[in-house]
Design a protein around this motif. Structure first.
Motif, PDB file in Angstrom:
ATOM      1  N   SER A   1      52.065  39.577  37.048  1.00 25.76           N
ATOM      2  CA  SER A   1      50.810  39.895  36.363  1.00 25.76           C
ATOM      3  C   SER A   1      50.003  38.612  36.170  1.00 25.76           C
ATOM      4  O   SER A   1      50.524  37.513  36.424  1.00 25.76           O
ATOM      5  CB  SER A   1      51.109  40.547  35.013  1.00 25.76           C
ATOM      6  N   ASP A   2      48.769  38.762  35.762  1.00 26.74           N
ATOM      7  CA  ASP A   2      47.840  37.636  35.657  1.00 26.74           C
ATOM      8  C   ASP A   2      48.427  36.484  34.829  1.00 26.74           C
ATOM      9  O   ASP A   2      48.669  36.639  33.630  1.00 26.74           O
ATOM     10  CB  ASP A   2      46.542  38.147  35.007  1.00 26.74           C
ATOM     11  N   PRO A   3      48.642  35.324  35.432  1.00 29.76           N
ATOM     12  CA  PRO A   3      49.191  34.209  34.654  1.00 29.76           C
ATOM     13  C   PRO A   3      48.128  33.577  33.741  1.00 29.76           C
ATOM     14  O   PRO A   3      48.449  32.651  32.994  1.00 29.76           O
ATOM     15  CB  PRO A   3      49.645  33.215  35.727  1.00 29.76           C
ATOM     16  N   SER A   4      46.876  34.108  33.812  1.00 26.01           N
ATOM     17  CA  SER A   4      45.691  33.558  33.113  1.00 26.01           C
ATOM     18  C   SER A   4      45.590  32.051  33.381  1.00 26.01           C
ATOM     19  O   SER A   4      45.923  31.619  34.480  1.00 26.01           O
ATOM     20  CB  SER A   4      45.722  33.900  31.624  1.00 26.01           C
ATOM     21  N   ASN A   5      45.149  31.258  32.448  1.00 30.23           N
ATOM     22  CA  ASN A   5      45.114  29.811  32.645  1.00 30.23           C
ATOM     23  C   ASN A   5      44.275  29.401  33.864  1.00 30.23           C
ATOM     24  O   ASN A   5      44.562  28.422  34.539  1.00 30.23           O
ATOM     25  CB  ASN A   5      46.569  29.302  32.774  1.00 30.23           C
ATOM     26  N   GLY A   6      43.242  30.233  34.199  1.00 25.49           N
ATOM     27  CA  GLY A   6      42.313  29.851  35.265  1.00 25.49           C
ATOM     28  C   GLY A   6      42.702  30.299  36.667  1.00 25.49           C
ATOM     29  O   GLY A   6      42.029  29.962  37.638  1.00 25.49           O
ATOM     30  N   PHE A   7      43.770  31.037  36.796  1.00 25.10           N
ATOM     31  CA  PHE A   7      44.169  31.556  38.124  1.00 25.10           C
ATOM     32  C   PHE A   7      43.334  32.787  38.474  1.00 25.10           C
ATOM     33  O   PHE A   7      42.946  33.551  37.595  1.00 25.10           O
ATOM     34  CB  PHE A   7      45.639  31.984  38.110  1.00 25.10           C
ATOM     35  N   HIS A   8      43.052  32.994  39.766  1.00 19.27           N
ATOM     36  CA  HIS A   8      42.479  34.278  40.183  1.00 19.27           C
ATOM     37  C   HIS A   8      43.300  34.864  41.332  1.00 19.27           C
ATOM     38  O   HIS A   8      43.923  34.138  42.107  1.00 19.27           O
ATOM     39  CB  HIS A   8      40.991  34.157  40.545  1.00 19.27           C
ATOM     40  N   LEU A   9      43.276  36.198  41.399  1.00 17.40           N
ATOM     41  CA  LEU A   9      44.081  36.918  42.391  1.00 17.40           C
ATOM     42  C   LEU A   9      43.520  36.688  43.794  1.00 17.40           C
ATOM     43  O   LEU A   9      42.309  36.694  43.981  1.00 17.40           O
ATOM     44  CB  LEU A   9      44.031  38.419  42.056  1.00 17.40           C
TER      45      LEU A   9
END
Ligand code: ADP
Length: 296
Positions: free
Chosen positions: A266-274
């Motif tokens: 799932s989205d690791p957040s912290n500025g990552f995008h899929l």
């Protein structure tokens, strides 16, 4: 339709390196890619199947030919292109192939001449048949290598890291030639170049530390990773930190800045995008994350 059936093949070298660890796989007609980092065991498998070295245990059959116990039978239907196709000095393409035909037991001179002409045409070198192979480019030498691997109507062709050292044009021509030949026989292509497999192979396996860690089609492998590969552009000094906090599968420079790919359900957040996963992501997930028991 031929089938290459490998079961529980293992090989440990005298220095203790376990190069093949219980390898089992079944391969049918067409181009099959064997992908793995350096040291994964690809060449050990290729050499074993080419009857150049013995395994400690397990079995390998090409249809009903017992490869490990009856190497002579296998050699009759095997074409082998090693990593670097060694070329004798000052010999023309035609002479070289004629010589290889003699080695393969074709004693009739007229039959050899016809076969060599046919092979030179097939690999698009007929016009160069009287030129010394020594002066050929890397790609041309590899095409001579394929021509010699086709002598004797092989059912199995083994090609070990064939495109290393070829320029993009040569690589394309070599790929087209392999694809053309691959319809009729089993071609086993070992490589660490992900694009070679993507472009050529309908099925592939990933090898790591002597084991087959994935076996399937490139399309299935990629779709299994959908929604799980995340990208982020970072500063160089932040790489170690990201590696600690995320399952980073690759880092490369794009326009002078590191861009990392991380695996996460799932989205690791912290500025990552899929991002859309690629076969390269598959390769890294299977070879780098396997140790931490990630199942995808
Ligand atoms: P790959 O082709 O995937 O690069 P190899 O089959 O060449 O892998 O090597 C697998 C492992 O076995 C490596 O650790 C390599 O160093 C080792 N190895 C390969 N050949 C030999 C050999 N003749 N003797 C000892 N170790 C070897």
């Amino acid at each position: 339709m031929a089938t290459l059936s490998i079961k529980n093949l293992s090989k440990t070298y005298p220095n203790g390196v376990k190069a093949l660890n219980n390898v089992s796989i079944e391969i049918e007609n067409g181009m099959f890619g064997l992908l793995g980092p350096n040291g994964a065991g690809k060449s050990s498998l290729m050499r074993t199947l080419s009857t150049l070295q013995e395994a400690d245990s397990g079995s390998a059959f090409l249809d009903d030919i017992d490869i490990l116990n009856d190497p002579t039978e296998l050699r009759k239907v095997l074409g082998y292109l090693p990593q670097e196709f060694g070329v004798y000095s000052k010999i023309t393409a035609e002479q070289l192939l004629d010589h290889m035909c003699v080695l393969k037991g074709i004693s009739n001179r007229k039959e050899r001449k016809e076969l060599v002409g046919y092979l030179l045409q097939k690999v698009n070198l007929y016009e160069k048949k009287n030129k010394s192979v020594k002066g050929f480019s890397g790609g041309m030498k590899q095409r001579v290598g394929i021509a010699q691997a086709l002598i004797g109507s092989p059912k199995l062709i083994i090609v070990d890291e064939p495109t290393a050292g070829l320029d993009p044009g040569e690589r394309n021509r070599f790929h087209n030639l392999l694809a053309d030949v691959g319809k009729e026989v089993i071609i086993l292509l070992s490589t660490h170049i992900v694009d070679d497999v993507h472009e050529l192979c309908s099925k592939f396996a990933v090898m790591n530390e002597g084991e087959i860690v994935y076996h399937g089609t490139p399309t299935d492998a990629i779709s299994e990773l959908k929604g799980k590969v995340w990208q982020k552009s970072i500063e160089r000094e932040d790489l170690a930190q990201h590696q600690e906090n995320h399952q980073v599968i690759s880092d490369k420079m794009i326009a002078g800045k590191p861009v990392i790919h991380a695996f996460a359900e799932s989205d690791p957040s912290n500025g990552f995008h899929l991002v859309e996963p690629s076969l390269e992501d598959v390769f890294f997930v299977k070879t780098k994350l396997n140790q931490v028991a990630v199942t995808v």
